[in-house]
Design an enzyme around this catalytic site. Structure first.
Site, PDB file in Angstrom:
ATOM      1  N   SER A  40       0.824  -1.193   0.000  1.00  0.00           N
ATOM      2  CA  SER A  40       0.000   0.000   0.000  1.00  0.00           C
ATOM      3  C   SER A  40       0.869   1.259   0.000  1.00  0.00           C
ATOM      4  O   SER A  40       2.103   1.186   0.060  1.00  0.00           O
ATOM      5  CB  SER A  40      -0.934   0.002   1.212  1.00  0.00           C
ATOM      6  OG  SER A  40      -1.923   0.996   1.072  1.00  0.00           O
ATOM      7  N   LYS A  45       8.345   1.086   0.488  1.00  0.00           N
ATOM      8  CA  LYS A  45       8.964   0.305  -0.590  1.00  0.00           C
ATOM      9  C   LYS A  45      10.230   0.977  -1.106  1.00  0.00           C
ATOM     10  O   LYS A  45      11.284   0.341  -1.236  1.00  0.00           O
ATOM     11  CB  LYS A  45       7.959   0.111  -1.727  1.00  0.00           C
ATOM     12  CG  LYS A  45       6.701  -0.654  -1.319  1.00  0.00           C
ATOM     13  CD  LYS A  45       5.718  -0.791  -2.444  1.00  0.00           C
ATOM     14  CE  LYS A  45       5.158   0.533  -2.900  1.00  0.00           C
ATOM     15  NZ  LYS A  45       4.360   1.216  -1.871  1.00  0.00           N
ATOM     16  N   HIS A 122      -0.506   3.215  -4.975  1.00  0.00           N
ATOM     17  CA  HIS A 122      -1.843   3.743  -5.212  1.00  0.00           C
ATOM     18  C   HIS A 122      -2.641   2.814  -6.114  1.00  0.00           C
ATOM     19  O   HIS A 122      -2.120   2.258  -7.079  1.00  0.00           O
ATOM     20  CB  HIS A 122      -1.761   5.125  -5.872  1.00  0.00           C
ATOM     21  CG  HIS A 122      -1.730   6.242  -4.871  1.00  0.00           C
ATOM     22  ND1 HIS A 122      -2.862   6.774  -4.323  1.00  0.00           N
ATOM     23  CD2 HIS A 122      -0.694   6.901  -4.327  1.00  0.00           C
ATOM     24  CE1 HIS A 122      -2.526   7.755  -3.480  1.00  0.00           C
ATOM     25  NE2 HIS A 122      -1.218   7.842  -3.460  1.00  0.00           N
ATOM     26  N   SER A 550     -23.402   3.495 -36.845  1.00  0.00           N
ATOM     27  CA  SER A 550     -22.086   2.876 -36.553  1.00  0.00           C
ATOM     28  C   SER A 550     -21.103   3.936 -36.057  1.00  0.00           C
ATOM     29  O   SER A 550     -20.164   4.291 -36.763  1.00  0.00           O
ATOM     30  CB  SER A 550     -21.546   2.139 -37.774  1.00  0.00           C
ATOM     31  OG  SER A 550     -21.591   2.925 -38.944  1.00  0.00           O
TER      32      SER A 550
END
Length: 637
Positions: A40, A45, A122, A550
């Protein structure tokens, strides 16, 4: 300098050169571990990777000086170094204190080389995490000891397991902020164990650490005597890689390049994904199924007697058989499966949601094919693992759906072979990567349904009618005059004894497409069905006229791709929105403006005009009859 001094100098230089050569040789033959750090936001990290780089002495003096200066600027207290700044390279990351992009870093110890990917925490950057995890052998899942197991912990663990990462390290970080409390660590490990077991993670290694303080990073910390190891770096140095397992599987190599430097040499280059190969071994080329034997295994360093998984080689065949980029060379007695319909897990990575039925590019191995994704069977709730009903997939959603390719492709289940079972989807219009996918298995109908050859083909049918088949695809806003012009074109062609059929947007919704609404997904399916019908009619030798709004370029290009080259004629009925609204014979614009009619093209649903149509009809400058004659003149010069 005396002769003796020169001799000594030369000997010293020789010894230094010898030491360098020995060092380089040792370094070259070290094993390589690729791993990711994930978790998280603000779990530490980047700090952890910075600490690993610092402790492994992979920071130059000028980098260290700059790091110390940046640490003071970032507000780090005292003499402490903010190791996260080594990895957070983007200005936006430093300003927000988060990781946005995937940062790759290299470092080495005496025992092993490492490539580490720092992936974002995130949720909006989950796609970046998938990118970093796609080549990793190991995942370090970080948890803030103060917060415990969070949604992103579960999401990243699920993705790591889904992608096939076999080695998981649960790093409970910031233990210094909870007083190195063992009970806190044990509680988090127990909670994570329950979740990990539910998603199929049988084993993982839990380590309490402090990336900032360096506890249990390179050596066991005296501050946590209750933890007996291993420390993080020693574990990374000794974890067993799965190269042996790759070599034990049947031989597979996707062809990246046909090597033909001259008329005397023809080889097929690629990286062996599994198994091993020797000269004389029998091989099979897929999807054609043609067989031969290996005559040579060629590398830059000379021919080999054997090549194994992970090696890049050029294979030469004993026979001249067709083989090209994207095809797969396999062991003759253990070939991969071949199919065109599969069940797969998709991780949606684009801000524009999945449109079921829309064609995307699918890149699998070394080949790229067109693929359509059906409506998802279900979406997975990361927290509860519940299967949720859904009609589409939004950004970061994970779901399971059936997919259909436009041709047979060799494949393997992702759990068995990541190279032949993993793929990405690319938007045909924007070239954005929109999803990552993992094949589960081929659908039974892909194996049971075969194309039945007929004696009379489309050429015979066209010759009987004395005409060239074509699809005149008229597109434009509601009220632009498509149906009126199409009807006039058909009458003019009938007077010329041409065989035609008119497919009108309103008419097909009374039967063939009566089950479809007007959502974007239903519009895609509406055009896909009409395209298939038009294709059958051209096979019968007819000139097919269509009148459909289309609105999406991708679907018009999908129909073009179904036809023979030059057979699809796109006609833009170019009418300003104001003029189309004035006509409003059916009162549709009025209802759309008042909110009674949702998803109406031009009002609350977009219209993507053709960029390079074969014919452009400016209805403000010509009558309907003149427009029809312009189309007839194009068809029958």
């Amino acid at each position: 300098m005396t002769t003796a001094e020169k001799d000594t100098s030369y000997k010293t230089d020789a010894l230094i050169a010898s030491d360098i050569d020995a060092y380089l040789d040792t370094h070259q033959h070290k094993t390589l571990l690729r791993f990711i750090t994930c978790g998280s936001v603000d779990d530490g990290k980047s700090t952890l990777i910075g600490r690993l780089l610092y402790d492994s002495k992979m920071i130059f003096e000028d980098q260290l000086a700059a790091l110390e200066a940046d640490s003071k600027t970032s507000g780090t207290q005292g003499a402490e170094i903010d190791f996260a700044l080594l990895v957070d390279g983007l200005a936006a990351e430093r300003e927000q204190g988060i990781t946005i992009d995937v940062a790759y870093r290299y470092f080495a110890t005496e025992k092993r080389k490492f490539i580490v990917a720092d992936t974002p925490g995130h949720e909006q950057y989950t796609r970046n995490m998938v990118t970093g995890a796609s080549t990793a052998d190991l995942a370090v899942i970080l948890i803030d000891a103060r917060k415990g197991v969070l949604t992103q912990t579960r999401r990243h663990s699920y993705l790591a397991n889904l992608i096939g990462i076999r080695h998981i390290v649960l790093a409970v970080n910031k233990m210094d902020l909870v007083g190195y409390d063992r009970a806190t660590f044990d509680k988090i490990v127990a909670e994570y164990t329950e979740f990990a077991t539910s998603i199929g993670i049988d084993t993982f290694t839990a380590i309490p650490i402090s990336g900032f303080k360096g506890d249990n990073i390179t050596a066991l910390s005296p501050k946590m005597p209750w933890f007996t190891g291993p420390a993080l770096l020693p574990h990374l140095e000794t974890v067993e890689l799965d190269q042996t397992a790759d070599q034990a599987r049947p031989f597979r190599m996707a062809v990246q390049w046909v090597n033909r430097p001259n008329l005397d040499f023809r080889g097929f280059s690629g990286t062996i994904s599994s198994g091993s190969i020797r000269p004389g071994d029998a091989v099979r080329v897929l999807p054609s199924g043609k067989t031969s034997t290996i005559s040579r295994i060629v590398t830059l360093d000379g021919d080999l007697d054997q090549a194994v998984a992970g090696q890049s080689v050029t294979l030469c065949f004993a026979d001249e058989i067709d083989c090209s980029r994207g095809q797969v060379i396999t062991a003759a007695d253990a070939p991969a499966e071949v199919a065109d319909q599969f069940e797969a897990t998709l991780v949606w990575m684009d801000e524009d949601r999945l449109l079921p039925g829309r064609p995307y590019w699918m890149k699998i191995g070394t080949q790229t094919v067109s693929v359509a994704v059906q409506e998802p069977k279900y979406q997975i709730d990361i927290n509860t693992l519940e299967h949720l009903a859904t009609k589409t997939l939004d950004l970061n959603a994970i779901g399971v759906a059936n997919i259909t390719t436009d041709r047979d492709i060799p494949f393997a289940a992702y759990a068995e072979d990541q190279d032949l079972g993993g793929f990405i989807l690319i938007d045909k219009m924007t070239n954005r990567t929109v999803a990552a996918g993992m094949i589960h298995f081929s659908l039974r109908r892909a194996q049971n349904v075969h194309w039945q050859a007929t004696d009379l083909g489309r050429e015979h049918h066209a010759a009987m009618k004395h005409q060239t088949p074509a699809v005149v695809w008229m597109t434009g806003l509601s009220g632009s005059g498509k149906s009126t012009i199409a009807n006039l074109v058909e009458k003019k062609l009938a007077r010329m004894n041409r065989h035609t059929f008119l497919l009108d947007g309103d008419n097909v919704r009374h039967g063939l497409n009566k089950d479809l609404g007007f959502t974007d997904a239903d519009r895609v399916e509406n055009i896909r069905r009409v395209g298939e019908v038009a294709k059958l009619m051209t096979d019968a030798g007819l000139i097919v006229l269509t009148a459909f709004i289309s609105p999406f370029r991708a679907e018009r290009e999908m129909v073009r791709g179904m036809m023979q080259p030059g057979e699809f004629i796109e006609v833009l009925i170019d009418t300003p929105l104001a003029d189309a609204e004035k006509r409003d014979v059916k009162g549709l614009y009025k209802k759309a403006r008042s909110g009674q009619l949702k998803n109406f093209t031009g009002i609350d649903s977009p219209y993507e005009a053709p960029e390079s149509p074969e014919i452009r009809i400016d209805t403000t400058a010509m009558t309907a009859d003149e427009a029809a004659q312009m189309i007839v003149d194009y068809l029958i010069p």
